[in-house]
Design an enzyme around this catalytic site. Structure first.
Site, PDB file in Angstrom:
ATOM      1  N   THR A 117      23.056 -18.530  -0.967  1.00 38.60           N
ATOM      2  CA  THR A 117      24.276 -17.968  -0.399  1.00 38.60           C
ATOM      3  C   THR A 117      24.295 -18.103   1.118  1.00 38.60           C
ATOM      4  OG1 THR A 117      25.316 -15.827   0.069  1.00 38.60           O
ATOM      5  CG2 THR A 117      23.028 -15.749  -0.532  1.00 38.60           C
ATOM      6  N   TYR A 141      20.690  -8.211  -0.061  1.00 41.43           N
ATOM      7  CA  TYR A 141      21.114  -9.304  -0.953  1.00 41.43           C
ATOM      8  C   TYR A 141      20.689 -10.654  -0.362  1.00 41.43           C
ATOM      9  CZ  TYR A 141      24.278 -12.802  -2.933  1.00 41.43           C
ATOM     10  OH  TYR A 141      24.801 -13.951  -3.503  1.00 41.43           O
TER      11      TYR A 141
END
Ligand code: NAD
Length: 326
Positions: A117, A141
């Site tokens: 990501t 995350y």
């Protein structure tokens, strides 16, 4: 190819699974259905209900199905949730990836595509981020994905696993035939709130911060249509099949940014509905601007985006949420 798709019942994994099957590959979806849906499974895929943290099952499934390559999508994906419950993210995403790699070694599977990501870059303060930029995630995350990337790189060096790491920017949109899309009601993505508010299911939506140094003060993101992400996976899989001892990381974005308010206005245009919003203060862990330098994937994998149009992203996302069964 025989491909194991972890998280293949989720949003992006289901697109990849369908497109792989349409291209003639055999797909085994491995998913614990925590945020995935059985209805997204292609009728021709094999489904295994399982967790990537299971010590034994992944290797058994890989051996039984003579798996050539893993596409590893399975993860928890919410930044705010990761800030509230960081250990859940390290356990599911980092430990889960470590366990999957151990299972790959046990089963002799030596090729993996990993869903990473843009959150690995953090608040870079650069207009565009490139694959060689320093990784400075600002939320658990993003950290959990950096661990995944680093483990893959060490296992590549030590055990010769070949891998492609794809760092997606902000994935959005749905299929043009309205068969697949984002369904998780807890998805905290901007497009979830835009569509829900455009449909009147949410009275208003929050815009977090209008004092960023951007075009209109709201955060700027590189929104990429989910079909273009799925296609990047097909190209990556076909590349890996012809390579040994290969490791590359690619940004997956259009290299073009839109602010939250620009996305909101475009959604109003395509839906014909007003989207009431209120400006709240900045959310911790949200950078001002995240844009991809995406030349490398274009030259190395010959990836050509087909849906690089904010209107198409908004329209497919809206139609999906507005479908009769939604
Ligand atoms: N959506 C985005 O904008 C975006 C951006 C960057 C990266 N990613 C990455 O893409 C991948 C897919 O994201 P998504 O948006 O499709 O999310 P999603 O929640 O729709 O899909 C995740 C899937 O993984 C499954 N899963 C989660 N934990 C599991 C576990 N322990 N064992 C087995 N299955 C498990 C879920 O049931 C679900 O089907 C994730 O790795 C995410 O980090 C997504």
């Amino acid at each position: 190819m025989n491909i194991l798709v972890t998280g293949g019942a989720g949003y992006i994994g289901s697109f990849a699974s369908h497109r792989l099957i349409e291209r003639g590959h055999h797909v085994v979806v491995y998913d614990n259905l925590s945020t995935g849906y059985k209805e997204f499974l292609h009728p021709k895929c094999k489904f295994v209900l399982g967790d990537i943290r299971d010590r034994e099952l992944p290797a058994r499934v890989m051996k039984d199905n003579k798996i050539d390559l893993i596409m590893h999508f399975a993860a928890k994906t919410s930044v705010p949730e990761s800030i509230d419950n960081p250990l859940d993210y390290f356990e599911n995403n980092s430990f889960g990836t470590m366990n999957l790699l151990q299972n790959c070694l046990k089963a002799g599977v030596k090729k993996m595509i990993f869903s990473s990501t843009a959150a690995v870059y953090g608040d870079t303060r650069k207009d565009f981020v490139s694959e060689t930029d320093e990784l400075m995630p600002i939320n658990p995350y993003g950290e959990s994905k950096v661990f995944g990337e680093r483990m893959i790189s060490h296992v590549h060096a030590a055990q010769g696993i070949s891998a492609i790491i794809l760092r997606y920017f902000n994935v959005a949109g749905a299929s043009l035939d309205n068969q697949l899309g984002q369904k998780n009601p807890k998805a905290n993505h901007l497009f979830h709130h835009l569509t829900e508010t455009a449909l009147g299911r949410q009275a208003t939506m929050a815009v977090f911060g209008n004092d960023y140094p951007t075009v209109d003060g709201t955060g700027v993101r590189d929104f990429i249509h989910v079909e273009d992400i799925a296609h990047a996976h097909i190209l990556a899989a076909e590349k890996l099949m012809n390579e040994t001892n290969y490791l590359q990381t690619f940004n997956c974005g259009y290299g073009q940014g839109f602010s939250v308010l620009q996305a909101l206005k475009t959604m109003e245009d395509v839906s014909g509905n007003k989207i009431p919003y209120e400006v709240l203060k900045r959310r911790p862990g949200d950078p001002a601007k995240v844009l991809a330098l995406a030349d490398k994937i274009k030259s190395e994998l010959q990836w050509t985006p087909k849906y690089n149009d904010l209107k198409v992203i908004c329209k497919t996302a809206f139609d999906w949420k507005n479908r009769p069964t939604s």
